[in-house]
Design an enzyme around this catalytic site. Structure first.
Site, PDB file in Angstrom:
ATOM      1  N   GLU A 313      90.515 -15.609  29.280  1.00  0.00           N
ATOM      2  CA  GLU A 313      90.900 -14.636  30.036  1.00  0.00           C
ATOM      3  C   GLU A 313      92.087 -14.806  30.516  1.00  0.00           C
ATOM      4  OE1 GLU A 313      89.839 -14.851  34.719  1.00  0.00           O
ATOM      5  OE2 GLU A 313      89.795 -16.411  33.448  1.00  0.00           O
ATOM      6  N   LYS A 372      86.006  -6.880  35.239  1.00  0.00           N
ATOM      7  CA  LYS A 372      85.585  -9.100  35.603  1.00  0.00           C
ATOM      8  C   LYS A 372      85.178  -8.008  37.047  1.00  0.00           C
ATOM      9  CE  LYS A 372      86.699 -13.270  37.204  1.00  0.00           C
ATOM     10  NZ  LYS A 372      87.439 -14.429  37.239  1.00  0.00           N
ATOM     11  N   CYS A 428      85.372 -16.234  33.200  1.00  0.00           N
ATOM     12  CA  CYS A 428      85.734 -17.059  34.547  1.00  0.00           C
ATOM     13  C   CYS A 428      84.102 -17.421  35.324  1.00  0.00           C
ATOM     14  CB  CYS A 428      86.359 -17.211  34.688  1.00  0.00           C
ATOM     15  SG  CYS A 428      87.748 -18.577  35.616  1.00  0.00           S
TER      16      CYS A 428
END
Length: 578
Positions: A313, A372, A428
């Site tokens: 990321e 995301k 994440c």
């Protein structure tokens, strides 16, 4: 002079009278101290704090997973008993603070103590709710099962509300090294948490029964109690032992349909902190450089040709779809390594919002992407920005990210040929949420990856906590999983939850592994959120029943026996007739 006076004078002369006077003054003080420390409120308060600290100690980087059921058992003993429900809430809140305050200091490393303590307090409220509800349902027959279900309910609540919830600190996420881990393939992370909680409540019940089985109890009553003690003790042993037995059912590291070779690149960053991306070009350059080093090793026969390369990321915080220099660098790296690269990039939208995306970059072609979907409040975006601006100077530094859509899967054509590979992506923060990989598995994910950036959290325990979550997810869905981090820890995790390889923190590194692709489905994947929902519905129903019972019969409360700070009562028994 009387004999008494002579005796008194003799004592003074020998110097013993001063000692007696000292004992006379210290004894009351000691008695008062003992009385204070032995007061039920003090005992319960100390027990609540100890319970929270035990829960904290069960989490990575420590491997003391067995402290979680002990801590929850202690908390159960503290909150269960007679008294007002607000008392149970208060003790639970204390335990929650003792748990979350030391667990989450990384959230305030660069923004100060206020956000850290506020988040810890918000999470502790849910442990307070557990304390209140556990006291409520603890009076019912079969209470260990209901109290464990209430723990599941409050963990679900914390993982869902507010702002999408905050699952960090789920009991399951401290069990990656423990006996309970294989249970994840049956009922996922919620199932692991429930198993730990049920062990804890049964352990608490065992303590209560043992405390009641004292010589004060008539022999015939003790005989009946022995059966209960044996039954509860057996259940306490069976639950974690089931996890040990199920370990044999976990897939072997190389079991699968066909293998591919995956490389994870950890480029590191110029500096840690909120300003790590001030040198965005340097971060991109670091990942390009480390990829080119791997390419030279492959050309020299020192490394295996990867089928796919995974960058973390924020490896390119320069939008490569808008910036030709960034695109040229990534293209050159992909050509050098002769493999597609999953690039973690920040993309700028037409309305100046941003998406945190993973792009499939194959030579000059940009393929599918994962935006995301579960974005971090107070980090990637700030709810009620105008309001929170009054509390922190860092408020305006929160991002303007918007959530993406889709199923969490990107398809990649392996460099050495073969059918496209479906890779499930949880970026994440997303890995903490059950639904992230659930969607990806339904879409056919054969391999999982967690690209992450922990540079904003410094040298903290956060990265190890996140690694443990990834291990739980690998077992939950029966898939090999690759963690690619900017600053570490990057890791290769096999489908049985074992860490095959991992990097050190804050150094450039590359990991390579040949991993199997899998299409089989675990029970946890097949059921999805169903087990958790059923447990929550059971808990909610039991809470309603207990509330009605408490309202109609406020004086009856069998939980008063054996709780911490309470007393063991012996009910009178009639003489048996012969």
């Amino acid at each position: 002079m009387t004999d008494g006076q002579k005796q008194s004078v003799g004592l003074d002369a020998s110097g013993d009278s001063g000692t007696d006077r000292g004992d006379a003054t210290t004894r009351p003080r000691r008695s008062r101290l003992v009385a204070v420390l032995g007061h039920p409120v003090v005992v319960r308060t100390l027990g609540a704090v100890a319970a929270g600290l035990l829960l904290f100690a069960s989490f990575p980087p420590r491997t003391c997973w067995y402290l979680a059921p002990v801590g929850l058992a202690l908390l159960t003993l503290v909150v269960r008993g007679p008294g007002r429900l607000r008392g149970g809430f208060g003790y639970g809140l204390l335990a929650g603070l003792a748990f979350f305050v030391p667990l989450l200091p990384w959230t305030g490393i660069y923004v100060g103590a206020v956000p850290w303590l506020a988040l810890s307090a918000a999470c502790a409220v849910y442990v307070g709710l557990f304390g209140m509800l556990a006291r409520l349902v603890g009076a019912l027959p079969g209470w260990p099962l209901w109290v464990a279900a209430v723990w599941t309910l409050t963990e679900w609540g914390r993982s869902s509300f507010p702002f999408g919830g905050f699952p960090w600190g789920r009991v399951a996420f401290g069990q990656a090294d423990g006996w309970y881990l294989p249970l994840a393939m049956i009922a996922g992370a919620p199932g692991v948490s429930f198993a730990v909680a049920l062990t804890a409540t049964l352990l608490a019940a065992l303590v209560i029964r043992l405390r009641c089985a004292m010589p004060l109890i008539p022999r015939h009553a003790l005989g009946r109690g022995r059966l209960g003690i044996i039954t509860v003790a057996t259940l306490v042993v069976i639950i974690p032992s089931t996890g040990v037995i199920l370990r044999a059912a976990l897939p072997a590291p190389d079991d699968g349909d066909r293998p591919i070779t995956v490389a994870a690149i950890q480029g590191s960053v110029p500096r840690l902190g909120l300003d790590f991306n001030a040198q965005r070009r340097a971060v991109l350059d670091n990942h390009v450089r480390r990829t080119e080093e791997l390419a030279r090793a492959v050309a020299a026969g020192q490394a295996t040709q990867p089928d796919v390369v995974i960058w973390p990321e924020n490896s390119s915080d320069i939008d490569p779809l808008r910036n030709t220099d960034a695109a040229a660098e990534i293209t050159a790296a992909s050509r050098d390594i002769r493999a597609p690269i999953l690039v973690g990039a920040v993309l700028i939208n037409a309305d100046d919002t941003t998406t945190n995306s993973v792009l499939v970059w194959d030579g000059t072609q940009v393929g599918e992407r994962h935006d995301k979907k579960i974005i971090q409040p107070f980090g990637e975006y700030l709810p009620f920005r105008g309001f929170f601006r009054h509390f922190s100077q860092y408020a305006d530094r929160a991002g303007y990210f918007v959530p993406g859509h889709g199923d969490g899967v990107v398809h990649v054509r392996p460099a050495r040929g073969g059918a496209p590979v479906a890779i499930g992506v949880a970026t994440c923060y997303e890995v903490a949420f059950d639904r992230a990989f659930e969607d990806a598995l339904r879409a056919g994910a054969q391999l999982l990856t967690v690209p992450t950036n922990n540079a904003t959290f410094g040298k903290s325990e956060m990265t190890f906590q996140q690694l443990a979550m990834s291990r739980i997810r690998a077992v939950e869905h029966g898939r090999a999983l690759v963690v690619s981090a900017t600053t570490g820890v990057s890791a290769i995790i096999t489908a049985d939850g074992a860490v095959q390889q991992q990097t050190a923190q804050f150094v450039p590194a590359a990991l390579e592994a040949t991993l199997p692709l899998r299409d089989t489905t675990t029970l946890a994947t097949w059921w999805g959120p169903l087990p958790e929902r059923l447990l929550c519905m059971v808990a909610a129903a039991i809470v309603v029943i207990a509330a009605i019972r408490r309202r109609t019969s406020p004086s009856t409360h069998p939980a008063s026996e054996g709780a911490i700070g309470g007393r063991v009562r012996v009910e009178p028994h009639a003489k048996s007739s012969r």
